[in-house]
Design a protein around this motif. Structure first.
Motif, PDB file in Angstrom:
ATOM      1  N   THR A  55     -35.198  50.653  23.815  1.00 21.07           N
ATOM      2  CA  THR A  55     -35.257  51.933  23.655  1.00 21.07           C
ATOM      3  C   THR A  55     -33.919  52.624  23.137  1.00 21.07           C
ATOM      4  OG1 THR A  55     -35.125  52.254  26.161  1.00 21.07           O
ATOM      5  CG2 THR A  55     -37.153  52.185  24.905  1.00 21.07           C
ATOM      6  N   CYS A  56     -32.932  52.177  23.678  1.00 22.80           N
ATOM      7  CA  CYS A  56     -31.367  52.803  23.543  1.00 22.80           C
ATOM      8  C   CYS A  56     -30.632  52.066  22.539  1.00 22.80           C
ATOM      9  CB  CYS A  56     -30.640  52.814  25.021  1.00 22.80           C
ATOM     10  SG  CYS A  56     -31.664  53.989  26.144  1.00 22.80           S
ATOM     11  N   SER A  57     -30.162  52.514  21.467  1.00 19.13           N
ATOM     12  CA  SER A  57     -29.505  51.867  20.446  1.00 19.13           C
ATOM     13  C   SER A  57     -28.032  51.385  21.132  1.00 19.13           C
ATOM     14  CB  SER A  57     -29.524  52.472  19.155  1.00 19.13           C
ATOM     15  OG  SER A  57     -28.929  53.605  19.463  1.00 19.13           O
ATOM     16  N   ASP A  58     -27.785  52.145  21.888  1.00 16.42           N
ATOM     17  CA  ASP A  58     -26.361  51.983  22.498  1.00 16.42           C
ATOM     18  C   ASP A  58     -26.204  50.724  23.463  1.00 16.42           C
ATOM     19  OD1 ASP A  58     -27.887  53.605  24.066  1.00 16.42           O
ATOM     20  OD2 ASP A  58     -25.984  54.206  25.255  1.00 16.42           O
ATOM     21  N   HIS A  59     -27.313  50.204  23.652  1.00 23.37           N
ATOM     22  CA  HIS A  59     -27.455  48.945  24.542  1.00 23.37           C
ATOM     23  C   HIS A  59     -27.569  47.703  23.736  1.00 23.37           C
ATOM     24  CE1 HIS A  59     -27.469  51.855  27.763  1.00 23.37           C
ATOM     25  NE2 HIS A  59     -27.486  50.916  28.634  1.00 23.37           N
ATOM     26  N   LYS A  60     -27.787  47.722  22.545  1.00 22.38           N
ATOM     27  CA  LYS A  60     -27.927  46.694  21.506  1.00 22.38           C
ATOM     28  C   LYS A  60     -26.619  45.979  20.955  1.00 22.38           C
ATOM     29  CE  LYS A  60     -32.263  48.224  20.006  1.00 22.38           C
ATOM     30  NZ  LYS A  60     -33.172  48.954  18.547  1.00 22.38           N
ATOM     31  N   ARG A  61     -26.716  44.795  20.959  1.00 21.07           N
ATOM     32  CA  ARG A  61     -25.416  43.962  20.360  1.00 21.07           C
ATOM     33  C   ARG A  61     -25.332  44.091  18.790  1.00 21.07           C
ATOM     34  NH1 ARG A  61     -26.133  38.498  23.528  1.00 21.07           N
ATOM     35  NH2 ARG A  61     -28.139  39.454  23.833  1.00 21.07           N
ATOM     36  N   GLU A  62     -26.336  44.431  18.162  1.00 19.15           N
ATOM     37  CA  GLU A  62     -26.462  44.383  16.769  1.00 19.15           C
ATOM     38  C   GLU A  62     -26.084  46.020  16.121  1.00 19.15           C
ATOM     39  OE1 GLU A  62     -29.387  43.923  18.551  1.00 19.15           O
ATOM     40  OE2 GLU A  62     -29.258  41.675  18.444  1.00 19.15           O
ATOM     41  N   GLU A  99     -23.444  61.787  30.628  1.00 24.10           N
ATOM     42  CA  GLU A  99     -24.544  62.462  31.111  1.00 24.10           C
ATOM     43  C   GLU A  99     -25.833  62.334  30.237  1.00 24.10           C
ATOM     44  OE1 GLU A  99     -21.604  63.620  30.152  1.00 24.10           O
ATOM     45  OE2 GLU A  99     -20.786  64.904  31.562  1.00 24.10           O
ATOM     46  N   SER A 100     -25.487  61.917  28.998  1.00 28.66           N
ATOM     47  CA  SER A 100     -26.584  61.700  28.051  1.00 28.66           C
ATOM     48  C   SER A 100     -27.165  60.282  28.325  1.00 28.66           C
ATOM     49  CB  SER A 100     -26.101  61.870  26.657  1.00 28.66           C
ATOM     50  OG  SER A 100     -25.572  63.252  26.241  1.00 28.66           O
ATOM     51  N   ILE A 101     -26.201  59.504  28.468  1.00 29.79           N
ATOM     52  CA  ILE A 101     -26.644  58.063  28.801  1.00 29.79           C
ATOM     53  C   ILE A 101     -27.759  58.084  29.993  1.00 29.79           C
ATOM     54  CG2 ILE A 101     -26.080  55.814  29.542  1.00 29.79           C
ATOM     55  CD1 ILE A 101     -23.376  56.393  27.802  1.00 29.79           C
ATOM     56  N   LEU A 102     -26.976  58.734  31.072  1.00 31.11           N
ATOM     57  CA  LEU A 102     -27.777  58.962  32.577  1.00 31.11           C
ATOM     58  C   LEU A 102     -29.051  59.710  32.291  1.00 31.11           C
ATOM     59  CD1 LEU A 102     -25.006  59.310  35.211  1.00 31.11           C
ATOM     60  CD2 LEU A 102     -26.307  57.434  34.694  1.00 31.11           C
ATOM     61  N   GLY A 103     -29.228  60.709  31.474  1.00 29.36           N
ATOM     62  CA  GLY A 103     -30.436  61.493  31.135  1.00 29.36           C
ATOM     63  C   GLY A 103     -31.460  60.666  30.611  1.00 29.36           C
ATOM     64  N   ARG A 104     -31.039  59.838  29.778  1.00 32.32           N
ATOM     65  CA  ARG A 104     -32.074  58.825  28.915  1.00 32.32           C
ATOM     66  C   ARG A 104     -32.540  57.735  30.157  1.00 32.32           C
ATOM     67  NH1 ARG A 104     -28.236  58.820  24.472  1.00 32.32           N
ATOM     68  NH2 ARG A 104     -27.762  56.661  25.212  1.00 32.32           N
ATOM     69  N   ALA A 105     -31.557  57.456  30.685  1.00 26.32           N
ATOM     70  CA  ALA A 105     -32.258  56.463  31.895  1.00 26.32           C
ATOM     71  C   ALA A 105     -32.988  57.090  32.949  1.00 26.32           C
ATOM     72  CB  ALA A 105     -31.138  55.935  32.645  1.00 26.32           C
ATOM     73  N   HIS A 106     -32.758  58.190  33.339  1.00 27.59           N
ATOM     74  CA  HIS A 106     -33.737  58.986  34.084  1.00 27.59           C
ATOM     75  C   HIS A 106     -35.112  59.029  33.464  1.00 27.59           C
ATOM     76  CE1 HIS A 106     -29.941  60.450  36.238  1.00 27.59           C
ATOM     77  NE2 HIS A 106     -30.744  60.263  37.273  1.00 27.59           N
ATOM     78  N   LEU A 107     -35.187  59.454  32.306  1.00 28.99           N
ATOM     79  CA  LEU A 107     -36.429  59.711  31.438  1.00 28.99           C
ATOM     80  C   LEU A 107     -37.236  58.375  31.446  1.00 28.99           C
ATOM     81  CD1 LEU A 107     -35.412  62.157  28.685  1.00 28.99           C
ATOM     82  CD2 LEU A 107     -37.027  62.558  30.505  1.00 28.99           C
ATOM     83  N   MET A 108     -36.398  57.121  31.224  1.00 30.82           N
ATOM     84  CA  MET A 108     -36.841  55.963  30.995  1.00 30.82           C
ATOM     85  C   MET A 108     -37.533  55.435  32.310  1.00 30.82           C
ATOM     86  SD  MET A 108     -35.613  52.142  30.013  1.00 30.82           S
ATOM     87  CE  MET A 108     -34.537  52.096  31.732  1.00 30.82           C
ATOM     88  N   ALA A 109     -37.146  55.684  33.523  1.00 29.00           N
ATOM     89  CA  ALA A 109     -37.316  55.454  34.782  1.00 29.00           C
ATOM     90  C   ALA A 109     -38.591  56.117  35.135  1.00 29.00           C
ATOM     91  CB  ALA A 109     -36.375  55.939  35.930  1.00 29.00           C
ATOM     92  N   THR A 149     -48.309  62.697  32.140  1.00 30.44           N
ATOM     93  CA  THR A 149     -48.293  62.650  30.589  1.00 30.44           C
ATOM     94  C   THR A 149     -46.907  63.367  30.702  1.00 30.44           C
ATOM     95  OG1 THR A 149     -49.049  65.008  30.547  1.00 30.44           O
ATOM     96  CG2 THR A 149     -50.845  63.216  30.232  1.00 30.44           C
ATOM     97  N   TRP A 150     -46.414  63.372  29.441  1.00 28.68           N
ATOM     98  CA  TRP A 150     -45.085  63.965  28.786  1.00 28.68           C
ATOM     99  C   TRP A 150     -45.019  65.408  29.237  1.00 28.68           C
ATOM    100  CZ3 TRP A 150     -40.632  61.659  29.578  1.00 28.68           C
ATOM    101  CH2 TRP A 150     -40.779  60.216  29.269  1.00 28.68           C
ATOM    102  N   ASP A 151     -46.275  66.079  28.868  1.00 27.50           N
ATOM    103  CA  ASP A 151     -46.399  67.442  29.065  1.00 27.50           C
ATOM    104  C   ASP A 151     -46.405  67.903  30.414  1.00 27.50           C
ATOM    105  OD1 ASP A 151     -46.850  68.011  26.283  1.00 27.50           O
ATOM    106  OD2 ASP A 151     -49.231  67.867  26.592  1.00 27.50           O
ATOM    107  N   ARG A 152     -46.938  67.277  31.457  1.00 25.94           N
ATOM    108  CA  ARG A 152     -46.587  67.246  32.859  1.00 25.94           C
ATOM    109  C   ARG A 152     -45.156  67.294  33.253  1.00 25.94           C
ATOM    110  NH1 ARG A 152     -49.637  64.291  37.858  1.00 25.94           N
ATOM    111  NH2 ARG A 152     -48.502  65.618  39.575  1.00 25.94           N
ATOM    112  N   ILE A 153     -44.598  66.273  32.882  1.00 29.36           N
ATOM    113  CA  ILE A 153     -43.270  66.160  33.363  1.00 29.36           C
ATOM    114  C   ILE A 153     -42.366  67.265  33.044  1.00 29.36           C
ATOM    115  CG2 ILE A 153     -41.113  64.427  33.001  1.00 29.36           C
ATOM    116  CD1 ILE A 153     -43.342  62.287  33.050  1.00 29.36           C
TER     117      ILE A 153
END
Length: 112
Positions: A14-21, A30-40, A71-75
């Protein structure tokens, strides 16, 4: 070990900054942690435990934290204001995107 491997796979997928390619990288902590929170939240409250089994229960439902899959609407329907909620100083810095300092100012060089 499976939950750790699965989390790693989801992060890489899901996160292109975690791919080696790729040469992409997360520019702000902050943005990296925000994406990690949403993924959790997605992993625990939206996604069912198994995609093969007919059971649609989520990990949060199994722990009794939720009755139905969310649902994402609820969150995303309600914004929590930092002035109304008790939060730590670190959480305030992350929320206000003040954790990492801005990029340094580069002085313009004039041809002389």
């Amino acid at each position: 070990m499976f939950p750790v491997d699965q989390l790693h796979q989801i992060l890489r997928h899901t996160c292109s900054d975690h791919k080696r390619e790729t040469i992409a990288f997360g520019r702000r902590l902050e943005s990296i942690l925000g994406r990690a929170h949403l993924m959790a939240v997605w992993k625990n409250f939206i996604k069912s435990r198994s995609e093969r089994a007919p059971d649609r229960s989520t990990p949060a439902m199994r722990l009794g934290l939720a009755r139905d899959p969310w649902t994402w609407d609820r969150i995303l329907s309600r914004r929590l204001f930092s002035t109304r909620e008790p939060v730590t100083e670190v959480a305030l810095k992350l929320y206000g995107k003040r954790w990492t300092a801005g990029l340094p100012e580069l002085a313009a060089r004039h041809a002389g």
